[in-house]
Write an enzyme that holds these catalytic residues in place. Structure first.
Site, mmCIF file in Angstrom:
data_model
loop_
_atom_site.group_PDB
_atom_site.id
_atom_site.type_symbol
_atom_site.label_atom_id
_atom_site.label_comp_id
_atom_site.label_asym_id
_atom_site.label_seq_id
_atom_site.Cartn_x
_atom_site.Cartn_y
_atom_site.Cartn_z
ATOM 1 N N LEU A 188 0.798 -1.120 0.028
ATOM 2 C CA LEU A 188 0.091 -0.088 -0.101
ATOM 3 C C LEU A 188 0.855 1.479 0.176
ATOM 4 O O LEU A 188 0.538 2.328 -0.550
ATOM 5 C CB LEU A 188 -0.811 -0.123 1.224
ATOM 6 C CG LEU A 188 -1.771 -1.076 1.386
ATOM 7 C CD1 LEU A 188 -2.841 -0.870 2.469
ATOM 8 C CD2 LEU A 188 -2.634 -1.782 0.102
ATOM 9 N N ASP A 219 11.826 2.747 4.716
ATOM 10 C CA ASP A 219 11.458 1.448 5.124
ATOM 11 C C ASP A 219 12.667 0.814 5.784
ATOM 12 O O ASP A 219 13.729 1.129 5.582
ATOM 13 C CB ASP A 219 11.069 0.732 3.820
ATOM 14 C CG ASP A 219 10.226 -0.487 3.700
ATOM 15 O OD1 ASP A 219 8.998 -0.636 3.416
ATOM 16 O OD2 ASP A 219 10.883 -1.747 4.232
ATOM 17 N N ASP A 245 13.630 1.893 10.534
ATOM 18 C CA ASP A 245 12.822 1.101 11.370
ATOM 19 C C ASP A 245 12.059 2.016 12.265
ATOM 20 O O ASP A 245 12.573 2.864 13.118
ATOM 21 C CB ASP A 245 13.665 0.389 12.342
ATOM 22 C CG ASP A 245 12.816 -0.672 13.073
ATOM 23 O OD1 ASP A 245 11.698 -0.437 13.342
ATOM 24 O OD2 ASP A 245 13.468 -1.784 13.827
ATOM 25 N N VAL A 246 10.657 2.083 11.898
ATOM 26 C CA VAL A 246 9.703 3.136 12.501
ATOM 27 C C VAL A 246 9.711 2.953 14.113
ATOM 28 O O VAL A 246 9.356 3.966 14.818
ATOM 29 C CB VAL A 246 8.564 3.107 11.963
ATOM 30 C CG1 VAL A 246 8.412 3.128 10.557
ATOM 31 C CG2 VAL A 246 7.634 1.524 12.354
ATOM 32 N N SER A 290 -6.861 0.249 9.759
ATOM 33 C CA SER A 290 -7.296 -1.016 9.104
ATOM 34 C C SER A 290 -8.785 -1.002 9.368
ATOM 35 O O SER A 290 -9.301 -0.284 10.293
ATOM 36 C CB SER A 290 -6.660 -2.415 9.712
ATOM 37 O OG SER A 290 -7.192 -3.469 9.319
ATOM 38 N N TYR A 349 -3.446 -7.349 16.545
ATOM 39 C CA TYR A 349 -3.388 -6.297 15.368
ATOM 40 C C TYR A 349 -4.513 -5.175 15.798
ATOM 41 O O TYR A 349 -4.337 -4.148 15.361
ATOM 42 C CB TYR A 349 -3.508 -6.993 14.220
ATOM 43 C CG TYR A 349 -3.360 -6.349 12.837
ATOM 44 C CD1 TYR A 349 -2.124 -6.052 12.287
ATOM 45 C CD2 TYR A 349 -4.562 -6.050 12.441
ATOM 46 C CE1 TYR A 349 -2.285 -5.435 11.182
ATOM 47 C CE2 TYR A 349 -4.473 -5.396 10.912
ATOM 48 C CZ TYR A 349 -3.381 -5.329 10.344
ATOM 49 O OH TYR A 349 -3.484 -4.458 9.211
ATOM 50 N N LYS A 363 -4.492 -1.329 15.887
ATOM 51 C CA LYS A 363 -4.986 -0.549 14.966
ATOM 52 C C LYS A 363 -6.121 0.454 15.337
ATOM 53 O O LYS A 363 -6.493 1.637 14.831
ATOM 54 C CB LYS A 363 -5.565 -1.334 13.555
ATOM 55 C CG LYS A 363 -4.509 -2.224 12.970
ATOM 56 C CD LYS A 363 -3.627 -0.951 12.190
ATOM 57 C CE LYS A 363 -2.758 -1.786 11.240
ATOM 58 N NZ LYS A 363 -1.567 -0.745 10.513
HETATM 59 N N1 LIG Z 1 -2.860 -5.391 2.911
HETATM 60 C C1 LIG Z 1 -3.881 -5.572 3.770
HETATM 61 O O1 LIG Z 1 -4.880 -6.124 3.510
HETATM 62 C C2 LIG Z 1 -3.987 -4.462 4.668
HETATM 63 C C3 LIG Z 1 -5.148 -4.182 5.402
HETATM 64 C C4 LIG Z 1 -5.380 -3.371 6.292
HETATM 65 C C5 LIG Z 1 -4.030 -2.644 6.791
HETATM 66 N N2 LIG Z 1 -3.051 -2.810 6.271
HETATM 67 C C6 LIG Z 1 -2.037 -2.144 6.578
HETATM 68 O O2 LIG Z 1 -1.266 -1.409 5.552
HETATM 69 C C7 LIG Z 1 0.056 -1.335 6.042
HETATM 70 C C8 LIG Z 1 1.144 -1.693 4.784
HETATM 71 O O3 LIG Z 1 0.768 -2.910 4.761
HETATM 72 P P1 LIG Z 1 1.005 -3.507 3.231
HETATM 73 O O4 LIG Z 1 -0.132 -4.560 3.379
HETATM 74 O O5 LIG Z 1 1.233 -2.799 2.294
HETATM 75 O O6 LIG Z 1 2.264 -4.600 3.485
HETATM 76 P P2 LIG Z 1 3.587 -4.790 2.770
HETATM 77 O O7 LIG Z 1 4.429 -5.766 3.829
HETATM 78 O O8 LIG Z 1 3.474 -5.197 1.487
HETATM 79 O O9 LIG Z 1 4.293 -3.562 3.010
HETATM 80 C C9 LIG Z 1 4.738 -2.968 4.253
HETATM 81 C C10 LIG Z 1 6.061 -2.393 4.622
HETATM 82 O O10 LIG Z 1 6.286 -2.173 5.634
HETATM 83 C C11 LIG Z 1 7.757 -2.362 5.826
HETATM 84 N N3 LIG Z 1 7.872 -2.325 7.410
HETATM 85 C C12 LIG Z 1 7.629 -3.383 8.029
HETATM 86 N N4 LIG Z 1 8.124 -3.055 9.477
HETATM 87 C C13 LIG Z 1 8.828 -1.823 9.378
HETATM 88 C C14 LIG Z 1 9.499 -1.120 10.278
HETATM 89 N N5 LIG Z 1 9.651 -1.654 11.537
HETATM 90 N N6 LIG Z 1 10.011 -0.025 9.770
HETATM 91 C C15 LIG Z 1 9.943 0.592 8.549
HETATM 92 N N7 LIG Z 1 9.314 -0.351 7.559
HETATM 93 C C16 LIG Z 1 8.799 -1.642 7.863
HETATM 94 C C17 LIG Z 1 7.918 -3.529 5.011
HETATM 95 O O11 LIG Z 1 9.432 -3.735 4.920
HETATM 96 C C18 LIG Z 1 7.166 -3.521 3.979
HETATM 97 O O12 LIG Z 1 8.075 -2.556 2.793
HETATM 98 C C19 LIG Z 1 0.319 -1.938 7.275
HETATM 99 O O13 LIG Z 1 0.204 -1.069 8.314
HETATM 100 C C20 LIG Z 1 -0.789 -2.942 7.206
HETATM 101 O O14 LIG Z 1 -1.179 -3.138 8.779
HETATM 102 C C21 LIG Z 1 -2.973 -3.720 5.280
#
Ligand SMILES: NC(=O)c1ccc[n+]([C@@H]2O[C@H](COP(=O)([O-])OP(=O)(O)OC[C@H]3O[C@@H](n4cnc5c(N)ncnc54)[C@H](O)[C@@H]3O)[C@@H](O)[C@H]2O)c1
Length: 261
Positions: free
Chosen positions: A18, A37, A60-61, A140, A154, A158
């Site tokens: 996302l 990232d 790292d956040v 989320s 989670y 959230k």
């Molecule tokens: N994909 C879904 O269905 C979904 C649904 C609801 C919410 N979300 C939320 O959307 C956000 C993005 O997730 P996504 O689905 O794109 O996943 P993704 O794994 O494709 O992308 C997440 C990115 O965050 C990075 N990351 C993880 N931990 C980190 C840290 N400690 N510091 C810096 N970077 C870090 C990862 O390396 C990755 O590049 C997340 O917060 C997730 O909870 C996703």
């Protein structure tokens, strides 16, 4: 915020899923993007493929010192950040509370909620001082309703992000700064794989997931639109309303009971 006036967006977790969808949506609108990232390899690949208007920041956040450094370097390179997207996160662990380890609970809270808190601490005062800009926090559907067993830790994180975003919106509005809470439903990304990669605990996460009809690029466009509209909430899957309404009706029933007793 008028996106024509935005020059620099800073997106955590922008090397995949996302966050990358958001990066592409902002780049398409001529906005410089800093992708922050934890995954150096993904960061290098993504920045190499997207031209000169994007730069990478290893972050790292969970680490507050790294936040300060990433912000200073990003602003030295591309000027003040106009749009902050606190989006990095990891997946649910698939475990019910009675079965999960404290370590598993802690890492979900530290990244999914703590990482957003750290971003707000790093940037919010500057945004307020400048009297402009927009902040998007990624919550989320699980930050609006509780769902199946295994998503509990989670959901705790959230719901916290949703509360943070709602409160921040209230506090920032008088200063001309917008805040949106992004509440995605299921979207196919690398969330499960990336969670395992950074040491998260994921039980049968991918196998349990349905087909997603909305892609990360669609969500990126919804976010750009949400920023332009100063939307309080950016909802990707409208069906979530059924669960939200049910939750609200439960609260209303408890209030009605108090009125009557
Ligand atoms: N994909 C879904 O269905 C979904 C649904 C609801 C919410 N979300 C939320 O959307 C956000 C993005 O997730 P996504 O689905 O794109 O996943 P993704 O794994 O494709 O992308 C997440 C990115 O965050 C990075 N990351 C993880 N931990 C980190 C840290 N400690 N510091 C810096 N970077 C870090 C990862 O390396 C990755 O590049 C997340 O917060 C997730 O909870 C996703």
């Amino acid at each position: 915020m008028d996106l024509c006036t935005a020059k620099h967006a800073f997106i955590t977790g922008g090397a995949s899923g996302l966050g990358l969808g958001m990066a592409d949506a902002f780049l398409k609108r001529g906005i410089n993007v800093t992708i922050a990232d934890i995954d150096a390899e993904a960061l290098a690949a993504v920045t190499a493929s997207r031209g000169n208007n994007v730069r990478g920041a290893l972050l790292d956040v969970r680490n507050r010192e790294q936040w300060a450094k990433a912000k200073a370097e990003a602003e030295a390179a591309c000027g003040p950040v106009d749009i902050l997207c606190c989006n990095a996160g990891i997946s649910p662990n698939g475990r019910e509370f009675a079965d999960m380890t404290l370590e598993s609970f802690d890492i979900i809270l530290a990244i999914n909620l703590g990482g957003v808190v750290n971003g707000i601490f790093a940037f919010a005062a500057d945004f307020r001082e400048r009297g402009r800009g927009h902040i998007v926090v990624t919550s989320s559907q699980a930050g609006l309703i509780t769902t199946v067993g295994g998503v509990g830790a989670y959901s705790v994180a959230k719901f916290g992000v949703t509360a943070l975003g709602e409160q921040l919106r209230r506090e920032m509005a008088p200063h001309g700064v917008g805040v949106s809470v992004l509440c995605p439903g299921y979207v196919q990304t690398n969330l499960g794989t990336n969670t395992v990669k950074i040491g998260g605990d994921v039980r049968q996460y991918s196998a349990a997931m349905p087909e997603s009809t909305i892609g990360a690029a669609d969500v990126g466009e919804m976010v750009a639109d949400g920023v332009a509209q100063d939307a309080a909430y950016i909802i990707t899957h409208k069906d979530v309303w059924r669960g939200v309404e049910k939750r609200m009706l439960g609260i209303k029933a408890a209030c009605d009971y108090r009125l009557e007793n």
